[in-house]
Design an enzyme around this catalytic site. Structure first.
Site, PDB file in Angstrom:
ATOM      1  N   CYS A 145      -3.224  -4.682   3.819  1.00  0.00           N
ATOM      2  CA  CYS A 145      -2.119  -5.538   4.249  1.00  0.00           C
ATOM      3  C   CYS A 145      -2.131  -6.938   3.649  1.00  0.00           C
ATOM      4  O   CYS A 145      -1.307  -7.767   4.018  1.00  0.00           O
ATOM      5  CB  CYS A 145      -2.093  -5.627   5.773  1.00  0.00           C
ATOM      6  SG  CYS A 145      -1.870  -4.025   6.560  1.00  0.00           S
ATOM      7  N   HIS A 168      -2.037 -12.263  10.507  1.00  0.00           N
ATOM      8  CA  HIS A 168      -1.623 -10.883  10.264  1.00  0.00           C
ATOM      9  C   HIS A 168      -1.411 -10.166  11.603  1.00  0.00           C
ATOM     10  O   HIS A 168      -2.155 -10.390  12.567  1.00  0.00           O
ATOM     11  CB  HIS A 168      -2.651 -10.144   9.410  1.00  0.00           C
ATOM     12  CG  HIS A 168      -2.335  -8.689   9.259  1.00  0.00           C
ATOM     13  ND1 HIS A 168      -1.143  -8.257   8.753  1.00  0.00           N
ATOM     14  CD2 HIS A 168      -3.040  -7.572   9.592  1.00  0.00           C
ATOM     15  CE1 HIS A 168      -1.125  -6.933   8.767  1.00  0.00           C
ATOM     16  NE2 HIS A 168      -2.265  -6.491   9.274  1.00  0.00           N
ATOM     17  N   GLU A 178       0.838  -1.194   0.000  1.00  0.00           N
ATOM     18  CA  GLU A 178       0.000   0.000   0.000  1.00  0.00           C
ATOM     19  C   GLU A 178       0.875   1.247   0.000  1.00  0.00           C
ATOM     20  O   GLU A 178       0.410   2.342   0.226  1.00  0.00           O
ATOM     21  CB  GLU A 178      -0.961  -0.001   1.176  1.00  0.00           C
ATOM     22  CG  GLU A 178      -0.276  -0.111   2.523  1.00  0.00           C
ATOM     23  CD  GLU A 178      -1.297  -0.002   3.649  1.00  0.00           C
ATOM     24  OE1 GLU A 178      -2.075  -0.949   3.800  1.00  0.00           O
ATOM     25  OE2 GLU A 178      -1.320   1.029   4.322  1.00  0.00           O
TER      26      GLU A 178
END
Lengths: 134, 341, 388
Positions: B112, B233, B80
């Site tokens: 992400c 994550h 990103e």
């Protein structure tokens, strides 16, 4: 600096592609079109040769008054590096305490941003060097 | 079935302590640190960006796997924080590993999880026999507005995975869970992302990871205790521990892949760096669950079995690379991040 | 080939000459030289003018034509050529003028050199000067001009034990000499401590190790030696004019503790003039940075390689030393308008050999040498001048 001027040097700037004299075998970086030893015998016989990226600091300096393209980036180290293949080149040393740089220091090439053409222009990437951990 | 043929990681050398950032904003550093379970984060050097991190990770992957980079048929870079809004990072990587010109390349963006989305594409191309090898990279130099909560965790790093037919770990299956959930965003032309604060938790991170993990485990007939390792994550240190608990995983299953406490949130690099760390220590037969999360929102889940080839694989030792670090103060951090206009 | 003599010299004051334009500087130096030579405009056969980067400093190329116009010589339609070899532009213009006269092609040739560097602001001058280095393989990566000389300095210090104090002594000496030169940019005397306390530019070079950004112009009138006496009682013979070349980049050189091109030019110049280094009574050398003077006095054979720092410390090159070097103040104190420098060096040597150098006059100076360098050593020009 215009984009084409950067673009055509990408192989050498990204991957350290130099030249090897097809006659005497000596390796040159930056690339040369003629071997200064073999001269006319080497014409047309200079072959692409990729450097391994490892070398030794022959001399260095810390740039504290940078040119406009490097404003905001100083201080930074510039070194004269003897590559293991025997040729010399000029490049920055990064990722180390500036006080730790010394003549004889072993370094390896890494991939970094070199400069950018202002905020709106292209970004130019290429080799810099970092300490080679044994 | 597609396999992981190789992997490589890169984390910049500079670190800033969460306490140092808290000091600037008059917050109690220890409580911020323990609240997030993040102690320090990686900081890119002044000349590092998503392209340079991607190249370093990609070169490590090619070197370790000893493949011919010319045989890579696809490169996807998920981030990103691509250096250009228009102009691919993937072509820079392709040129820098000498994979050009016979390949496809593209940049991905899905907060992400853009890197794992790239992995899924590579898996599809390999399994459909369109390519021999595909490379998926997740990398970021995450942005955070000075003073924003994200500033404590927004870090830099990335990992590259080479996907092929025969490798060091089989990817048994992958599924995704995707909804339109605006928990975190960055508008076109804006330098810093915005977010829904506590809304990023239950309806976003937890719902998507839990759903994707459960769907995949059900599909492959596995339960939490069957796995040797799990990677989730890591927007901070707390969330992956909590989601692990919700899914029935124990702390020891996730510890190896939990990097956020020592390097912060590397965004698109996060799950993939965690998985790379697990592969650094995994043994043949080990079973791994990896679930990414991208705001906006979605999760990609992977069920992986390590095979015998890992024994001969030249592992990178990512944790050792992370240990080679240098701390910077907040002023230096701002200079390195190019925050002085 | 004919013998060639300098029959006239002229130069402007060097420094930040805010009120004068490039063309005014060129006119001033040229007119002074023509007056000094006592020649008429109609006698001039050709003109050569050295300028490093007029295009980038003032946006003006084609300065050969400009020089003819400011000199009022347009109706003669004589050939006028701009010469460029970075900081050696002036020296190379001298060499071209010498060749033109020696060959018999022209009789009276005016050689000029000029640079107007203060019309650009900020780091632009640094950037323009960096174009004397290898843009693609040195400057692109962040090397600056002081940076390249700093690499040589660090190397020299490491190899020979040359010290920062010895470097500083070059600046101290040249500022002293500059204080005796009315045309010098810096007439302020400084101490070793001043140099070492000045801001670091590129380690180990401090601000006071560097020559300044300057405006200025210089000119010289050349004629065949056989007719020189017609114009002046004191013609100065050019007993050698040698230009040599090496790689554009520093990293391409065979060695970093010397400028091989300068060594080569010096060797050939001594042979041509049939003298030895110790015969030189006074020398102007290219001290764009203090380390450059130390390397220069070694390359010129005044001292052994590696002994330049020590020799400077011991006063060998001082005004009252064995071989006074940079009596004008050098690039360091007199100033360094790049294109003008090579011709300004000839001005100083001619003054010394004529015995007109005033307070800085070297006693009984009969043989003088000028050493002008382009870039980090890609071009070198050595002139040897003699009283006849």
């Amino acid at each position: 600096m215009g984009v084409p001027r950067y673009w055509r040097e990408i192989p050498s700037r990204y991957n350290l592609i130099g030249k090897k004299c097809g006659v005497c075998g000596k390796i040159y970086f930056p690339p040369r079109s003629i071997c200064p030893t073999c001269r006319r015998k080497s014409a047309g016989k200079m072959e692409d040769y990729k450097l391994d990226g490892k070398g030794t600091v022959e001399s260095f300096t810390i740039i504290r008054v940078p040119p406009p393209e490097f404003e905001g980036k100083s201080p930074y180290a510039i070194a004269l590096i003897k590559m293991d293949e025997g040729c010399y080149l000029t490049g920055q040393i990064v990722d180390c305490n500036l006080d730790d740089i010394h003549i004889g220091m072993r370094v390896e090439a890494c991939f970094r941003r070199i400069q950018e053409d202002g905020k709106r222009g292209a970004i130019y990437y290429g080799y810099k060097f970092r300490s080679l951990k044994s | 079935m597609a396999s992981i043929v190789g992997y490589g990681a890169y984390v910049p050398r500079y670190r800033i302590k969460v306490e140092e950032i808290a000091r600037i904003w008059g917050r109690d550093g220890k409580s911020v640190s323990s609240g997030l379970y993040v102690f320090e984060k990686s900081v890119p050097a002044i000349d590092e960006d998503t392209a340079t991190i991607s190249v370093e990770a990609a070169r490590n992957a090619v070197r370790s796997s000893k493949i011919d980079a010319k045989k890579i048929g696809a490169i996807y870079v998920g981030s990103e924080s691509h250096p250009y809004a228009v102009k691919p990072t993937a072509t820079i990587v392709a040129e820098a590993i000498e994979a050009t010109p016979e390949l496809t390349a593209a940049d991905y963006e899905f907060a992400c999880k853009a890197g794992t989305a790239g992995m899924q594409n590579c898996i599809a191309l390999v399994e459909s026999k369109r390519i021999t090898y595909g490379m998926a990279i997740g990398a970021d130099v995450a942005q955070a507005a000075p003073g924003d909560a994200l500033e404590y965790t927004a870090a830099a790093g990335g990992a590259a995975f080479i996907i092929g037919n025969e490798g060091i770990a089989e990817i048994n299956d992958t599924i995704s869970f995707t909804t339109d959930t605006p928990d975190f965003w960055r508008r076109e032309g804006e330098p810093y992302p915005g977010h829904g604060e506590r809304f990023t938790g239950a309806p976003a991170y937890f719902r998507h990871i839990v759903s994707a993990a459960k769907m995949l485990m059900e599909k492959v007939g596995m339960k939490a205790s069957d796995y040797d390792y799990a990677v989730f994550h890591q927007p901070n240190g707390k969330f992956p521990m909590r989601v692990a608990k919700m899914l029935g995983f124990e702390k020891k299953q996730i510890e190896e892949g939990l990097l956020c406490p020592i390097i912060g949130n590397t965004y698109s690099g996060s799950t993939m760096l965690g998985l790379a760390c697990v592969l650094d220590v995994a043994k043949p037969g080990d079973r791994i669950l990896a679930v990414s999360y991208g705001s906006g929102a979605g999760s990609d889940a992977f069920d992986i079995t390590v095979n015998d080839a890992i024994e001969d694989y030249e592992r990178q030792n990512i944790r050792k690379m992370i240990e080679n670090k240098e701390y910077v103060d907040y002023g230096t951090y701002m200079k390195l991040r190019g925050e002085f206009k | 080939m004919r013998d060639v003599a300098v029959i006239g010299i002229g130069m402007t004051e060097f420094g930040e000459i805010w009120e004068k334009s490039f063309r005014e500087l060129v006119a001033e130096a040229g007119i002074k030289a023509i007056m000094d030579a006592g020649i008429e405009g109609e006698e001039i056969d050709a003109l050569y003018i050295g300028g490093m980067s007029t295009g980038r400093f003032i946006g003006q190329e084609h300065v050969g034509s400009l020089a003819v116009e400011v000199a009022g010589l347009e109706d003669l339609h004589i050939p006028s050529t701009r010469v460029e070899a970075a900081c050696a532009s002036g020296g190379v213009a001298m060499h071209q003028g010498y060749l033109a006269v020696a060959s018999g092609m022209y009789d009276i040739v005016v050689v000029g050199g000029a640079e107007k560097m203060t019309d650009v602001v900020g780091g632009e001058a640094t950037n323009i000067l960096a174009s004397a280095a290898d843009r693609e393989w040195e400057a692109f990566f962040g090397a600056t001009f002081p940076g390249l000389y700093a690499l040589m300095a660090k190397y020299h210090m490491h190899k020979y034990g040359t010290t920062q104090e010895q470097l500083a002594m070059v600046a101290v000496k040249n500022h002293y000499n500059g204080s005796l030169n009315p045309k010098a940019q810096f007439k302020r005397r400084i101490s070793v401590e001043d140099v070492l306390k000045s801001p670091m530019v590129a380690d180990p070079l401090h601000l006071l190790d560097c020559s300044p950004i300057s405006d200025g112009a210089a000119a010289a009138v050349l004629a065949p030696l056989e007719i020189a006496k017609k114009y002046t009682d004191k013609p100065i013979k050019i007993s050698a004019s040698i230009q040599a070349t090496d790689t554009l980049s520093l990293h391409g050189r065979k060695r970093f503790d010397a400028l091989p091109a300068a060594q080569h030019a010096a060797k050939l110049a001594y042979e041509k003039a049939d003298i030895k280094p110790k015969d030189v009574d006074v020398a102007e050398v290219h001290d764009c940075f203090t380390i450059a003077e130390i390397i220069a006095i070694e390359d010129l054979g005044f001292v052994e390689k590696g002994k330049g720092g020590k020799a400077t410390e011991e006063g060998l090159t001082a005004l009252d030393g064995e071989i006074p070097v940079n009596t004008s103040g050098g690039l360091k104190a007199k100033g360094h308008p790049v294109g003008a420098t090579g011709v300004a060096q000839i001005n100083e040597i001619v003054l010394q050999l004529r015995g007109e150098a005033g307070e800085r006059q070297v006693k009984e100076a009969e043989i003088g040498l000028a050493h002008n360098v382009g870039g980090s050593g890609g071009t070198a020009v050595v002139h040897i001048l003699e009283v006849i």
